[in-house]
Design an enzyme around this catalytic site. Structure first.
Site, PDB file in Angstrom:
ATOM      1  N   TYR A  93       8.877  -1.242  -1.488  1.00 39.36           N
ATOM      2  CA  TYR A  93       9.404   0.128  -1.423  1.00 39.36           C
ATOM      3  C   TYR A  93      10.513   0.430  -2.428  1.00 39.36           C
ATOM      4  O   TYR A  93      10.496   1.489  -3.070  1.00 39.36           O
ATOM      5  CB  TYR A  93       9.807   0.486   0.016  1.00 39.36           C
ATOM      6  CG  TYR A  93       8.602   0.883   0.838  1.00 39.36           C
ATOM      7  CD1 TYR A  93       8.230   2.228   0.934  1.00 39.36           C
ATOM      8  CD2 TYR A  93       7.807  -0.067   1.459  1.00 39.36           C
ATOM      9  CE1 TYR A  93       7.099   2.603   1.656  1.00 39.36           C
ATOM     10  CE2 TYR A  93       6.674   0.294   2.178  1.00 39.36           C
ATOM     11  CZ  TYR A  93       6.324   1.629   2.279  1.00 39.36           C
ATOM     12  OH  TYR A  93       5.203   2.000   2.973  1.00 39.36           O
ATOM     13  N   GLU A 135       4.005   0.335   9.616  1.00 38.68           N
ATOM     14  CA  GLU A 135       3.205  -0.719   8.980  1.00 38.68           C
ATOM     15  C   GLU A 135       3.482  -2.077   9.630  1.00 38.68           C
ATOM     16  O   GLU A 135       2.580  -2.889   9.804  1.00 38.68           O
ATOM     17  CB  GLU A 135       3.483  -0.740   7.459  1.00 38.68           C
ATOM     18  CG  GLU A 135       2.796   0.437   6.769  1.00 38.68           C
ATOM     19  CD  GLU A 135       3.422   0.868   5.446  1.00 38.68           C
ATOM     20  OE1 GLU A 135       4.131   0.068   4.808  1.00 38.68           O
ATOM     21  OE2 GLU A 135       3.191   2.034   5.053  1.00 38.68           O
TER      22      GLU A 135
HETATM   23  C1  HEM Z   1       7.547   6.596   0.648  1.00 42.85           C
HETATM   24  C2  HEM Z   1       6.743   5.938  -0.149  1.00 42.85           C
HETATM   25  C3  HEM Z   1       5.261   6.116  -0.255  1.00 42.85           C
HETATM   26  C4  HEM Z   1       4.461   7.215  -0.036  1.00 42.85           C
HETATM   27  C5  HEM Z   1       4.873   8.613   0.364  1.00 42.85           C
HETATM   28  C6  HEM Z   1       3.092   6.808  -0.273  1.00 42.85           C
HETATM   29  C7  HEM Z   1       1.982   7.637  -0.144  1.00 42.85           C
HETATM   30  C8  HEM Z   1       0.680   7.205  -0.165  1.00 42.85           C
HETATM   31  C9  HEM Z   1      -0.476   8.024   0.118  1.00 42.85           C
HETATM   32  C10 HEM Z   1      -0.439   9.510   0.472  1.00 42.85           C
HETATM   33  C11 HEM Z   1      -1.576   7.235   0.022  1.00 42.85           C
HETATM   34  C12 HEM Z   1      -3.036   7.655   0.234  1.00 42.85           C
HETATM   35  C13 HEM Z   1      -3.398   7.486   1.695  1.00 42.85           C
HETATM   36  C14 HEM Z   1      -4.833   7.874   1.954  1.00 42.85           C
HETATM   37  O1  HEM Z   1      -5.733   7.171   1.505  1.00 42.85           O
HETATM   38  O2  HEM Z   1      -5.026   8.895   2.600  1.00 42.85           O
HETATM   39  C15 HEM Z   1      -1.113   5.903  -0.342  1.00 42.85           C
HETATM   40  C16 HEM Z   1      -1.945   4.816  -0.592  1.00 42.85           C
HETATM   41  C17 HEM Z   1      -1.515   3.662  -1.223  1.00 42.85           C
HETATM   42  N1  HEM Z   1      -0.212   3.316  -1.502  1.00 42.85           N
HETATM   43 FE1  HEM Z   1       1.421   4.402  -1.087  1.00 42.85          FE
HETATM   44  N2  HEM Z   1       3.077   5.492  -0.647  1.00 42.85           N
HETATM   45  C18 HEM Z   1       4.375   5.031  -0.650  1.00 42.85           C
HETATM   46  C19 HEM Z   1       4.792   3.759  -0.967  1.00 42.85           C
HETATM   47  C20 HEM Z   1       3.979   2.789  -1.516  1.00 42.85           C
HETATM   48  C21 HEM Z   1       4.438   1.495  -1.992  1.00 42.85           C
HETATM   49  C22 HEM Z   1       5.868   0.988  -1.911  1.00 42.85           C
HETATM   50  C23 HEM Z   1       3.352   0.850  -2.497  1.00 42.85           C
HETATM   51  C24 HEM Z   1       3.315  -0.511  -3.140  1.00 42.85           C
HETATM   52  C25 HEM Z   1       3.604  -0.718  -4.396  1.00 42.85           C
HETATM   53  C26 HEM Z   1       2.203   1.725  -2.303  1.00 42.85           C
HETATM   54  C27 HEM Z   1       0.900   1.431  -2.642  1.00 42.85           C
HETATM   55  C28 HEM Z   1      -0.204   2.116  -2.187  1.00 42.85           C
HETATM   56  C29 HEM Z   1      -1.591   1.650  -2.339  1.00 42.85           C
HETATM   57  C30 HEM Z   1      -2.015   0.351  -3.051  1.00 42.85           C
HETATM   58  C31 HEM Z   1      -2.409   2.620  -1.727  1.00 42.85           C
HETATM   59  C32 HEM Z   1      -3.934   2.610  -1.612  1.00 42.85           C
HETATM   60  C33 HEM Z   1      -4.501   3.310  -2.820  1.00 42.85           C
HETATM   61  C34 HEM Z   1      -5.999   3.442  -2.707  1.00 42.85           C
HETATM   62  O3  HEM Z   1      -6.647   2.718  -1.960  1.00 42.85           O
HETATM   63  O4  HEM Z   1      -6.501   4.298  -3.422  1.00 42.85           O
HETATM   64  N3  HEM Z   1       2.635   2.895  -1.706  1.00 42.85           N
HETATM   65  N4  HEM Z   1       0.252   5.919  -0.439  1.00 42.85           N
END
Ligand code: HEM
Length: 143
Positions: A93, A135
């Site tokens: 994060y 999580e």
């Molecule tokens: C407050 C912080 C964060 C927000 C608001 C956020 C938001 C999101 C959203 C909206 C999604 C798509 C969910 C869906 O499939 O409907 C997602 C997926 C994902 N996020 Fe985050 N995220 C955050 C932090 C992080 C962090 C720290 C990481 C790691 C480096 C990360 C890595 C990922 C990955 C790998 C996916 C899946 C992408 C995929 O399968 O296409 N996120 N996140």
């Protein structure tokens, strides 16, 4: 921790600016993230949705709706599920925070005032706290 009304206001002010430059903010964010924190790259290897490309928008939408609990919990559930599926961990994060806030400064320039920047850090931290907690529960259920 809760966001102050001033922070919510500051975040909401920047939403149209970010929307107008969403592509640039996102590109810059991933550039910084993958260069500075290459350990995050494999997490996105099997990315199935392009939702995450809208990270800044997601955070903005979210932060602007902190007073809208039903919207909040549905979005948290979706994000937390996606994060657990890709093995996002609490340590990641601060890396995304750094990349996102730096990218916003680079792209928005002077419009990203100190006040707006602090508000975004606050908003991100607030949201990260909620996500990390959910999580943790989901990871625990896997064992
Ligand atoms: C407050 C912080 C964060 C927000 C608001 C956020 C938001 C999101 C959203 C909206 C999604 C798509 C969910 C869906 O499939 O409907 C997602 C997926 C994902 N996020 Fe985050 N995220 C955050 C932090 C992080 C962090 C720290 C990481 C790691 C480096 C990360 C890595 C990922 C990955 C790998 C996916 C899946 C992408 C995929 O399968 O296409 N996120 N996140």
């Amino acid at each position: 921790m809760n966001l102050t009304p001033q922070s919510i206001q500051s975040i909401k002010e920047t939403v149209p600016l970010i929307r107008a430059q969403a592509e640039n903010v996102t590109t810059r964010m991933y550039e910084i993230l993958f260069t500075k924190y290459p350990q995050t790259k494999p997490l996105f290897a099997n990315a199935t949705s392009d939702q995450h490309k809208k990270l800044a928008g997601a955070i903005a939408a979210f932060a602007g709706n902190v007073d809208n609990l039903p919207m909040l919990s549905a979005a948290v559930e979706k994000m937390a599920t996606a994060h657990v599926a890709t093995e996002v961990k609490p340590d990641h994060y601060p890396m995304v925070a750094d990349a996102l806030i730096t990218a916003m400064g680079d792209v928005l320039g002077d419009a990203f005032t100190d006040e707006r920047k602090s508000a975004w850090i606050e908003g991100y931290t607030f949201l990260a706290g909620i996500l990390i907690q959910r999580e943790r529960q989901l990871y625990a259920q896997q064992n």
